[in-house]
Design a protein around this motif. Structure first.
Motif, PDB file in Angstrom:
ATOM      1  N   LYS A 196      -8.757   6.301   6.367  1.00 51.87           N
ATOM      2  CA  LYS A 196      -8.342   4.916   6.561  1.00 51.87           C
ATOM      3  C   LYS A 196      -7.643   4.356   5.319  1.00 51.87           C
ATOM      4  O   LYS A 196      -6.782   3.492   5.433  1.00 51.87           O
ATOM      5  CB  LYS A 196      -9.534   4.069   6.978  1.00 51.87           C
ATOM      6  CG  LYS A 196      -9.948   4.382   8.422  1.00 51.87           C
ATOM      7  CD  LYS A 196     -11.025   3.489   8.958  1.00 51.87           C
ATOM      8  CE  LYS A 196     -11.231   3.801  10.443  1.00 51.87           C
ATOM      9  NZ  LYS A 196     -12.389   3.088  11.022  1.00 51.87           N
ATOM     10  N   ALA A 197      -8.012   4.869   4.155  1.00 54.65           N
ATOM     11  CA  ALA A 197      -7.303   4.464   2.939  1.00 54.65           C
ATOM     12  C   ALA A 197      -5.853   4.931   2.981  1.00 54.65           C
ATOM     13  O   ALA A 197      -4.936   4.210   2.579  1.00 54.65           O
ATOM     14  CB  ALA A 197      -8.006   5.027   1.709  1.00 54.65           C
ATOM     15  N   ALA A 198      -5.641   6.144   3.493  1.00 53.63           N
ATOM     16  CA  ALA A 198      -4.294   6.708   3.563  1.00 53.63           C
ATOM     17  C   ALA A 198      -3.427   6.006   4.601  1.00 53.63           C
ATOM     18  O   ALA A 198      -2.203   6.075   4.543  1.00 53.63           O
ATOM     19  CB  ALA A 198      -4.365   8.201   3.884  1.00 53.63           C
ATOM     20  N   ASN A 199      -4.071   5.318   5.547  1.00 54.69           N
ATOM     21  CA  ASN A 199      -3.330   4.640   6.610  1.00 54.69           C
ATOM     22  C   ASN A 199      -3.389   3.119   6.474  1.00 54.69           C
ATOM     23  O   ASN A 199      -3.208   2.391   7.451  1.00 54.69           O
ATOM     24  CB  ASN A 199      -3.880   5.076   7.974  1.00 54.69           C
ATOM     25  CG  ASN A 199      -3.525   6.499   8.309  1.00 54.69           C
ATOM     26  OD1 ASN A 199      -2.439   6.791   8.784  1.00 54.69           O
ATOM     27  ND2 ASN A 199      -4.441   7.426   8.017  1.00 54.69           N
ATOM     28  N   SER A 200      -3.663   2.633   5.270  1.00 53.67           N
ATOM     29  CA  SER A 200      -3.723   1.198   5.027  1.00 53.67           C
ATOM     30  C   SER A 200      -2.925   0.886   3.770  1.00 53.67           C
ATOM     31  O   SER A 200      -2.298   1.750   3.176  1.00 53.67           O
ATOM     32  CB  SER A 200      -5.178   0.751   4.846  1.00 53.67           C
ATOM     33  OG  SER A 200      -5.673   1.162   3.577  1.00 53.67           O
ATOM     34  N   ASN A 201      -2.984  -0.384   3.356  1.00 55.95           N
ATOM     35  CA  ASN A 201      -2.313  -0.779   2.104  1.00 55.95           C
ATOM     36  C   ASN A 201      -3.305  -0.766   0.948  1.00 55.95           C
ATOM     37  O   ASN A 201      -3.222  -1.581   0.043  1.00 55.95           O
ATOM     38  CB  ASN A 201      -1.666  -2.159   2.256  1.00 55.95           C
ATOM     39  CG  ASN A 201      -2.697  -3.229   2.600  1.00 55.95           C
ATOM     40  OD1 ASN A 201      -3.891  -2.945   2.731  1.00 55.95           O
ATOM     41  ND2 ASN A 201      -2.246  -4.457   2.744  1.00 55.95           N
ATOM     42  N   GLN A 202      -4.263   0.160   1.016  1.00 52.70           N
ATOM     43  CA  GLN A 202      -5.276   0.334  -0.026  1.00 52.70           C
ATOM     44  C   GLN A 202      -6.298  -0.801  -0.062  1.00 52.70           C
ATOM     45  O   GLN A 202      -6.963  -1.018  -1.057  1.00 52.70           O
ATOM     46  CB  GLN A 202      -4.625   0.511  -1.399  1.00 52.70           C
ATOM     47  CG  GLN A 202      -3.846   1.815  -1.544  1.00 52.70           C
ATOM     48  CD  GLN A 202      -4.757   3.045  -1.449  1.00 52.70           C
ATOM     49  OE1 GLN A 202      -5.608   3.251  -2.297  1.00 52.70           O
ATOM     50  NE2 GLN A 202      -4.578   3.855  -0.413  1.00 52.70           N
ATOM     51  N   ASN A 203      -6.414  -1.526   1.060  1.00 49.12           N
ATOM     52  CA  ASN A 203      -7.473  -2.514   1.239  1.00 49.12           C
ATOM     53  C   ASN A 203      -8.336  -2.070   2.408  1.00 49.12           C
ATOM     54  O   ASN A 203      -7.822  -1.737   3.483  1.00 49.12           O
ATOM     55  CB  ASN A 203      -6.899  -3.900   1.547  1.00 49.12           C
ATOM     56  CG  ASN A 203      -6.145  -4.486   0.372  1.00 49.12           C
ATOM     57  OD1 ASN A 203      -6.407  -4.135  -0.775  1.00 49.12           O
ATOM     58  ND2 ASN A 203      -5.225  -5.388   0.636  1.00 49.12           N
ATOM     59  N   LEU A 204      -9.660  -2.037   2.225  1.00 50.12           N
ATOM     60  CA  LEU A 204     -10.557  -1.589   3.285  1.00 50.12           C
ATOM     61  C   LEU A 204     -11.694  -2.576   3.493  1.00 50.12           C
ATOM     62  O   LEU A 204     -12.150  -3.227   2.550  1.00 50.12           O
ATOM     63  CB  LEU A 204     -11.146  -0.216   2.954  1.00 50.12           C
ATOM     64  CG  LEU A 204     -10.226   0.995   3.060  1.00 50.12           C
ATOM     65  CD1 LEU A 204     -11.015   2.264   2.745  1.00 50.12           C
ATOM     66  CD2 LEU A 204      -9.586   1.099   4.433  1.00 50.12           C
ATOM     67  N   ILE A 205     -12.155  -2.652   4.745  1.00 51.05           N
ATOM     68  CA  ILE A 205     -13.338  -3.440   5.080  1.00 51.05           C
ATOM     69  C   ILE A 205     -14.487  -2.486   5.352  1.00 51.05           C
ATOM     70  O   ILE A 205     -14.338  -1.518   6.101  1.00 51.05           O
ATOM     71  CB  ILE A 205     -13.097  -4.334   6.303  1.00 51.05           C
ATOM     72  CG1 ILE A 205     -12.007  -5.368   6.000  1.00 51.05           C
ATOM     73  CG2 ILE A 205     -14.385  -5.045   6.716  1.00 51.05           C
ATOM     74  CD1 ILE A 205     -11.665  -6.275   7.158  1.00 51.05           C
ATOM     75  N   LEU A 206     -15.629  -2.759   4.747  1.00 49.41           N
ATOM     76  CA  LEU A 206     -16.832  -1.946   4.922  1.00 49.41           C
ATOM     77  C   LEU A 206     -17.926  -2.791   5.561  1.00 49.41           C
ATOM     78  O   LEU A 206     -18.076  -3.974   5.242  1.00 49.41           O
ATOM     79  CB  LEU A 206     -17.338  -1.429   3.568  1.00 49.41           C
ATOM     80  CG  LEU A 206     -16.323  -0.779   2.618  1.00 49.41           C
ATOM     81  CD1 LEU A 206     -17.026  -0.387   1.329  1.00 49.41           C
ATOM     82  CD2 LEU A 206     -15.658   0.413   3.262  1.00 49.41           C
ATOM     83  N   THR A 207     -18.691  -2.179   6.450  1.00 52.16           N
ATOM     84  CA  THR A 207     -19.873  -2.827   7.014  1.00 52.16           C
ATOM     85  C   THR A 207     -21.010  -1.812   7.034  1.00 52.16           C
ATOM     86  O   THR A 207     -20.785  -0.638   7.324  1.00 52.16           O
ATOM     87  CB  THR A 207     -19.644  -3.327   8.450  1.00 52.16           C
ATOM     88  OG1 THR A 207     -19.452  -2.207   9.321  1.00 52.16           O
ATOM     89  CG2 THR A 207     -18.445  -4.243   8.541  1.00 52.16           C
ATOM     90  N   PRO A 208     -22.242  -2.243   6.736  1.00 52.37           N
ATOM     91  CA  PRO A 208     -23.355  -1.298   6.811  1.00 52.37           C
ATOM     92  C   PRO A 208     -23.606  -0.781   8.232  1.00 52.37           C
ATOM     93  O   PRO A 208     -24.008   0.363   8.404  1.00 52.37           O
ATOM     94  CB  PRO A 208     -24.551  -2.125   6.316  1.00 52.37           C
ATOM     95  CG  PRO A 208     -23.938  -3.184   5.476  1.00 52.37           C
ATOM     96  CD  PRO A 208     -22.652  -3.523   6.156  1.00 52.37           C
TER      97      PRO A 208
END
Length: 369
Positions: A196-208
């Motif tokens: 998902k990092a490779a397919n985004s603009n280096q911004n990620l959302i995380l949820t437990p």
């Protein structure tokens, strides 16, 4: 159960390599073996039985049944087949029926390739070279890995979320399946994070977990499939994010899980630590709660109950600001300076309890990517 008594298994990668070895042995040496030995990257030698080693025209086929040992694994019991044939030169390793295809960047194999990871490919190649040397054969070999059950089994895996469609992946870095479901889960989280990092603009959302995902969808209209569910592995996920040099992360979660981070606890499963009331109590005291209120908090069973006590005293906002500040301190230290961390902490009854100042800007950029 004592970990020492658990039965180890072997990976789909080991099955594919052994099946290739059997098929190439029949193709080049004319030997229809009942079993073979396979030295795994972990240094353990397996004795694997063959299923249906046979000729099909000028090609040979051989199968190996997957045994996951005592590790829960949806691929347990499936048969991984290899089809081998002579070609003019070189070694070609392909995926056939039931083996997924990579459709997104960030995985070990390029887009369009069969989902056969690097180590299994090396294992298969080594087996082909070993038998070719025994047979004094100098031409090329093409091996196709396939499994009739792969397409259905893949529906029970994370593959579609990772961008692997049409079947299972051939995996394994050690060749051995250790009966540790936590390790397998963490490995899948790290793979998803990279993809998902490779397919985004280096911004990620995380949820437990599912609470955070549902909250994102309900309150912010966020596509939850684009968020990475990290379970209890906060610290390991931050370590992976640091290695990926992400620009920013937004962590969204329920107070009952995330409050532990304010105590420096980066594995949030209750079997490792549970100091929720202690943390809330200390920060409540720093916000001005009296002794009686702190004693009441310490007797609470749920974080929701403790928060309602603080709200009655008019101390909730100040307490949550203090908890959030400490959470950020611990996570930013783990991440380093290059990756910024944003946080939304919520409860079921009270909604958003605290969030960092740049959350709205993060979400705006997220929606535009």
């Amino acid at each position: 159960m004592n970990q020492k008594n658990l039965k180890w298994g072997y990976t789909t990668g080991s099955c594919a390599a052994a099946a290739a070895k059997g098929a190439v042995t029949l193709l080049l040496l004319g030997q229809k073996l009942q079993k073979t030995s396979l030295l795994t990257p972990k240094g353990i030698t397996l004795q694997l039985d063959f299923i249906n080693c046979s000729w099909k025209g000028e090609k040979t086929i051989c199968g190996v049944k997957k045994d996951s040992g005592d590790d829960p694994d949806v691929t347990n019991g499936i048969v991984i087949y290899a089809t081998a044939e002579k070609i003019e030169k070189g070694i070609i390793i392909e995926g056939g029926e039931g083996i997924g295809r990579v459709t997104k960047k960030g995985l070990q194999q390029p887009v369009g390739a069969a989902a056969i990871n690097k180590v299994p490919r090396e294992m298969i190649k080594k087996c082909i070279e070993e038998i070719s040397a025994l047979a004094q054969y100098h031409g090329g070999i093409a091996v196709t890995i396939w499994t009739p059950q792969g397409k259905e089994i893949a529906k029970k895996t994370y593959n579609s979320r990772l961008g692997i469609l049409g079947g299972i992946s051939i995996l394994g870095t050690s060749g051995i399946v250790e009966p540790m479901s936590e390790r397998a889960l963490l490995d899948s989280i790290i793979v998803e994070l990279g993809m998902k990092a490779a397919n985004s603009n280096q911004n990620l959302i995380l949820t437990p977990g599912n609470y955070g995902r549902a909250f994102l969808k309900k309150e912010y209209g966020i596509d939850v499939e684009k968020a990475v569910k990290i379970s209890n592995f906060v610290g390991e996920t931050l370590d992976a994010a640091k290695q990926l040099s992400l620009h920013a992360i937004l962590l969204v979660g329920h107070i009952g899980k995330l409050v532990k981070i304010a105590g420096g606890i980066m594995q949030t499963h209750s079997k490792y630590a549970d100091c929720r009331m202690e943390i809330i109590g200390v920060h409540g005291a720093m916000a001005g709660a009296d002794t009686k209120t702190i004693q009441s908090i310490m007797q609470c069973i749920t974080t929701e109950e403790a928060l309602l006590l603080l709200k009655e005293k008019g101390l909730l906002e100040k307490t949550m600001d203090s908890i959030l500040k400490k959470m950020l301190e611990h996570m930013q230290y783990r991440l380093g300076e290059k990756t910024k961390i944003e946080v939304i902490v919520f409860s079921e009854k009270l909604g958003v309890l605290a969030q960092t100042k740049n959350v709205e800007a993060f979400l705006k950029n997220w929606r535009q990517q």
